[in-house]
Design a protein around this motif. Structure first.
Motif, short mmCIF file in Angstrom:
data_model
loop_
_atom_site.label_atom_id
_atom_site.label_comp_id
_atom_site.label_asym_id
_atom_site.label_seq_id
_atom_site.Cartn_x
_atom_site.Cartn_y
_atom_site.Cartn_z
N ILE A 32 3.98 0.44 2.38
CA ILE A 32 3.67 -0.14 3.68
C ILE A 32 2.93 -1.45 3.47
O ILE A 32 2.20 -1.63 2.48
N TYR A 66 7.28 -1.25 6.98
CA TYR A 66 7.67 -0.32 5.92
C TYR A 66 8.69 -0.97 5.00
O TYR A 66 9.59 -1.70 5.45
N LYS A 76 0.85 -1.19 0.00
CA LYS A 76 0.00 0.00 0.00
C LYS A 76 0.88 1.24 0.00
O LYS A 76 2.04 1.20 0.44
N SER A 77 0.33 2.33 -0.46
CA SER A 77 1.02 3.61 -0.34
C SER A 77 0.99 4.05 1.11
O SER A 77 0.12 3.64 1.87
N ALA A 78 1.94 4.88 1.50
CA ALA A 78 1.96 5.44 2.84
C ALA A 78 2.02 6.95 2.68
O ALA A 78 2.96 7.47 2.07
N HIS A 82 4.99 7.56 11.24
CA HIS A 82 4.24 6.52 11.94
C HIS A 82 3.66 7.07 13.25
O HIS A 82 2.55 6.71 13.66
N ASN A 97 -2.85 4.71 4.82
CA ASN A 97 -2.24 3.76 3.89
C ASN A 97 -3.26 3.25 2.87
O ASN A 97 -3.14 2.15 2.36
#
Lengths: 207, 207
Positions: free
Chosen positions: A187, A193, A31-33, A100, A51
């Motif tokens: 992520i 990560y 997934k994108s973060a 985070h 995310n």
């Protein structure tokens, strides 16, 4: 296969809660973060990690993300509804710890920018705060929210009105942002990560 | 900054079409890359690559993806509506070429399984075909479709009814699927594939 494992729906629903959350959050793949920046009508800033940013379309340029109004990011939701604007900021490898940490439950009067070591950046008369440390930032205008009946979450859709990129060499000649050069992270699940390594670019497929 | 570059909405809308597509498709960060398997009411199978699978919730276990009914994946859409079931299959590094090829426009009478070198796999009485070569596969039951007014696409939501994992060592003790060990790839834009390298797992953030 000898070492294979499977879960049917009864097995999934019977899993211990934390185990199920870890499994289901990781099973959809990378997934994108992103950090989503907002402010309320009084200018109080908010920053939260998401995310679930997903590409909706290129023309008009639209992105969506999934929002759970009853948990942590409710300030984000209220601010987007109140002001109509937000920012999406890439997370790079050297930002992981601080990014985070924005997932912690801070009071509304506290800004995650300050608490988590990020600086706000404003651009022209755009109303929402960007993350100065992020090297790829998007200014977004809220377009629509779609309530998801199945679990009470929302798909929030916005159109891109600004793209700010720290270094033009992040873009290749085709117009694509090279996420490897930008050092943007991916992520898995809620907490793992990754730094993606480029494998290959494929041509347009034809029968 | 000296080398920075920015695009406001007028600049984005003025970009050459292919350049804009490459830019906007890559600007949202890394995406999952999945093969969605379906069949029609006569049992004719279909397989299509999607890079918009998104986590919706863990309880009930829900995933979504964005679908453009007017372009290539229309067979996927019609099959999901007709049968109520589909599969989501991870793409691993050795599957990239064949998986990408499923994006070509084949006739409805042709199956991308056959055309692109994948084998169908059926599981119990579950109605949709899995990709035998994929090492992490999900059996999905259609739940709801949300029309996105802004551009005519749909968010398709389904609940996970089967999780099939080739090797139980892909799961760590917390329940998380280790995407690095499974060798699942990430995608940037429409065509660039990456192999993510693990950086770190972060603890639950607290103020």
């Amino acid at each position: 296969m000898p070492n294979s494992i499977s879960f049917d729906r009864i097995a999934i629903d019977s899993l211990e809660k934390k185990y199920r959350i870890a499994l289901i959050n990781s099973i959809s793949g990378f997934k994108s973060a992103s950090l989503i920046g907002t402010c309320n009508s009084k200018g109080q800033t908010n920053l939260a990690i998401f995310n679930s940013v997903v590409h909706i379309g290129a023309n008009p340029p639209l992105l969506g993300f999934i929002l759970r109004p009853t948990t942590v990011p409710r300030h984000t939701y209220q601010n987007i509804l109140d002001t109509g604007y937000y920012t999406i900021n890439h997370i790079h490898q050297d930002m992981i710890e601080n990014a985070h940490q924005t997932g912690a439950k801070y009071d509304e009067a506290e800004s995650e920018f300050e608490k988590c070591g990020f600086n706000t950046q404003y651009y022209g008369d755009f109303n929402a705060p960007f993350v100065a440390e992020s090297r790829v930032k998007l200014g977004m205008r809220f377009k629509e929210e779609l309530p998801i009946k199945s679990n009470g979450t929302y798909l929030i859709i916005g159109e891109i009105v600004h793209i700010l990129i720290d270094d033009e060499t992040f873009l290749d000649e085709s117009g694509a942002l090279d996420l490897g050069v930008a050092n943007t992270v991916a992520i898995s699940g809620l907490d793992s990560y990754f730094s993606p390594q480029f494998i290959k670019k494929m041509p347009i497929p034809r029968p």
